[in-house]
Design a protein around this motif. Structure first.
Motif, short mmCIF file in Angstrom:
data_model
loop_
_atom_site.label_atom_id
_atom_site.label_comp_id
_atom_site.label_asym_id
_atom_site.label_seq_id
_atom_site.Cartn_x
_atom_site.Cartn_y
_atom_site.Cartn_z
N LYS A 289 0.81 -1.22 0.00
CA LYS A 289 0.00 0.00 0.00
C LYS A 289 0.85 1.27 0.00
CE LYS A 289 -4.28 -1.57 0.03
NZ LYS A 289 -5.28 -1.19 -0.99
N GLY A 290 2.16 1.13 0.03
CA GLY A 290 3.04 2.30 -0.08
C GLY A 290 3.08 3.15 1.17
N ILE A 291 2.75 2.58 2.32
CA ILE A 291 2.75 3.35 3.57
C ILE A 291 4.17 3.81 3.92
CG2 ILE A 291 2.03 3.38 5.98
CD1 ILE A 291 -0.27 2.90 4.06
N ALA A 292 5.15 2.94 3.68
CA ALA A 292 6.53 3.30 3.99
C ALA A 292 6.98 4.50 3.16
CB ALA A 292 7.46 2.11 3.76
N GLU A 293 6.63 4.53 1.89
CA GLU A 293 6.99 5.67 1.04
C GLU A 293 6.30 6.95 1.50
OE1 GLU A 293 7.76 2.03 -1.45
OE2 GLU A 293 6.16 2.68 -0.12
N LEU A 294 5.04 6.81 1.94
CA LEU A 294 4.32 7.98 2.43
C LEU A 294 4.97 8.53 3.70
CD1 LEU A 294 2.02 10.00 2.51
CD2 LEU A 294 0.54 8.21 3.45
N ILE A 295 5.36 7.65 4.59
CA ILE A 295 6.03 8.08 5.83
C ILE A 295 7.35 8.78 5.48
CG2 ILE A 295 7.22 7.25 7.90
CD1 ILE A 295 5.06 5.03 8.05
N THR A 296 8.11 8.20 4.56
CA THR A 296 9.38 8.79 4.16
C THR A 296 9.18 10.18 3.55
OG1 THR A 296 10.35 6.60 3.76
CG2 THR A 296 11.42 8.47 2.69
N ALA A 297 8.14 10.31 2.71
CA ALA A 297 7.85 11.61 2.10
C ALA A 297 7.46 12.63 3.16
CB ALA A 297 6.73 11.46 1.08
N PHE A 298 6.67 12.21 4.14
CA PHE A 298 6.26 13.14 5.20
C PHE A 298 7.48 13.59 6.01
CE2 PHE A 298 4.91 14.19 9.50
CZ PHE A 298 3.94 15.15 9.24
N ILE A 299 8.35 12.67 6.33
CA ILE A 299 9.56 13.02 7.09
C ILE A 299 10.39 14.04 6.32
CG2 ILE A 299 11.76 12.10 7.95
CD1 ILE A 299 10.18 9.50 8.58
N ILE B 4 -5.06 16.79 2.39
CA ILE B 4 -4.49 16.01 1.29
C ILE B 4 -4.63 14.54 1.60
CG2 ILE B 4 -2.45 15.54 -0.11
CD1 ILE B 4 -1.36 18.27 0.80
N PHE B 5 -5.30 13.82 0.71
CA PHE B 5 -5.44 12.37 0.85
C PHE B 5 -4.44 11.70 -0.08
CE2 PHE B 5 -7.02 8.15 0.07
CZ PHE B 5 -7.51 7.75 1.30
N VAL B 6 -3.73 10.71 0.44
CA VAL B 6 -2.69 10.02 -0.35
C VAL B 6 -2.98 8.52 -0.39
CG1 VAL B 6 -0.23 9.54 -0.60
CG2 VAL B 6 -0.98 11.76 0.32
N LEU B 7 -2.91 7.95 -1.58
CA LEU B 7 -2.92 6.48 -1.73
C LEU B 7 -1.70 6.14 -2.57
CD1 LEU B 7 -4.48 3.88 -1.04
CD2 LEU B 7 -5.52 4.04 -3.31
N ALA B 8 -0.65 5.64 -1.89
CA ALA B 8 0.65 5.43 -2.54
C ALA B 8 0.88 3.97 -2.91
CB ALA B 8 1.76 5.93 -1.61
N SER B 9 -0.16 3.26 -3.25
CA SER B 9 -0.08 1.81 -3.49
C SER B 9 0.92 1.46 -4.60
CB SER B 9 -1.45 1.27 -3.89
OG SER B 9 -2.41 1.52 -2.89
#
Length: 369
Positions: free
Chosen positions: A189-199, A253-258
């Motif tokens: 689901k791309g949660i790790a990429e979303l966390i990295t982008a937020f950081i 902002i809603f993100v779906l990074a799948s």
């Protein structure tokens, strides 16, 4: 028609397959059909009963002894219900329905919800295979399912019998600007990429918060990833939420990074809630966002680009507002009622085909006499 839906369970856990099947069952009874559901049970049994949808309990766990028991149980259900249509939504269901189709004289339809699973090819046992997006249809044809069998019925759950109108939900008091995803806590689901982008952007946007709504097996790994950052107090793991609309209504902002996504039902709900949307340009997601007209598409597994787009929206309030407005345009197509109508059209196609074949068979018998 007498319609039987077969799914693994009817639990309220945010499973898109279950949600679509329950919607169809409820709406089809409203249209005057006699409808039943076979599953291992769950909280939606109460809603099904409210719509006069009969529910049969059947454990479809794929252990050898249980499969034999399930086959016997399914045979008894079919003998009692006498369906014209059996609609299977998961692999075990299509196998059970396929075993008895020849002797029980019903039409078999299967919906492919997760084509990225290798086992989804088994859905080709059905006479018609409903794909939830054109991307899924193309993938199944490439994998060997005849094009003549495949019908595209794009997903949609807006105005579903399962929940209230969007305006009836009370938004939560989230910290703003709020960045949110609603997804199972899975690596894909791309949660790790979303966390990295937020950081990456957190220092510049000191008031921004990230809300990760959902649960799943990779959550401990993701929580450990967050705990090692200086921004852990601004990244919130909420767990599964039965009313994610309350988060979406308070989201900027809603993100779906799948990494892969057959359709992305949650994006239509985020659009209805008026979020600006960023999502992966993969599989069926572009179709959910009107090919980029209703949301910004980014490459999958690319936290750098995701961070850049987040930065752009957070720096430019006018741009952010423009994408919020665009998200809410052209939503009529994603209504649950349209999905029901198009699905029934597939049913009638098979029922008419069966009627024509029976008529031809009787004619041959008369000529033979």
């Amino acid at each position: 028609m007498r319609i039987l839906h077969i799914i693994n369970h009817v639990q309220k856990i945010g499973n898109g397959i279950v949600n679509v099947a329950v919607d169809l069952a409820c709406l089809q009874t409203e249209d005057g059909h006699t409808v039943a559901v076979v599953s291992d049970g769950g909280e939606y049994e109460e809603l099904l009963a409210l719509y006069a949808v009969k529910h049969w309990q059947l454990n479809q766990c794929r252990e050898p002894l249980n499969i034999l028991k399930a086959a016997w149980g399914y045979r008894q259900i079919v003998r009692e219900f006498q369906p014209h249509i059996v609609h299977a939504h998961m692999m075990t269901g299509v196998i059970l329905a396929g075993i008895f189709k020849g002797i029980c004289n019903y039409a078999l339809i299967a919906t492919v919800h997760n084509e990225f699973q290798h086992s989804s090819i088994v859905m080709g046992l059905a006479e018609r295979v409903i794909a939830v997006s054109h991307a899924v249809s193309n993938s199944m044809v490439r994998r060997g399912i005849p094009q003549a069998k495949v019908r595209v019925v794009a997903n949609g759950t807006l105005n579903s019998p399962r929940h209230r109108r969007i305006q009836d939900y009370q938004p939560l008091p989230l910290q703003r600007p709020a960045i949110t995803t609603v997804a199972g806590m899975y690596y894909r689901k791309g949660i790790a990429e979303l966390i990295t982008a937020f950081i990456t952007i957190a220092a510049e946007f000191a008031h921004a918060h990230l809300y990760l709504v959902g649960d799943g097996p990779d959550r401990p790994m993701l929580e450990a990833m967050v705990s090692n950052t200086p921004y852990s107090d601004r990244i919130h793991f909420t767990g599964f939420q039965p009313e994610p609309q309350r988060y979406m209504l308070a989201t900027d902002i809603f993100v779906l990074a799948s990494h892969c996504e057959s359709f992305g039902l949650v994006l239509t709900e985020a659009r209805e809630a008026g979020c600006a949307i960023i999502a992966s340009n993969v599989d069926g997601i572009p179709e959910t966002l009107d090919n980029g007209q209703a949301g910004i598409l980014v490459p999958p597994q690319n936290s750098r680009t995701l961070a850049e787009v987040l930065t752009q929206l957070l720096r430019e309030p006018v741009d952010l507002q423009r994408w919020k407005c665009r998200a809410q345009e052209n939503l009529q197509y994603f209504q649950a009622a349209r999905v029901n109508q198009e699905t029934q059209a597939v049913y009638y196609e098979l029922v008419q085909k069966s009627y024509s074949e029976q008529k031809l068979s009787r004619k041959k018998l008369v000529v033979g006499e």
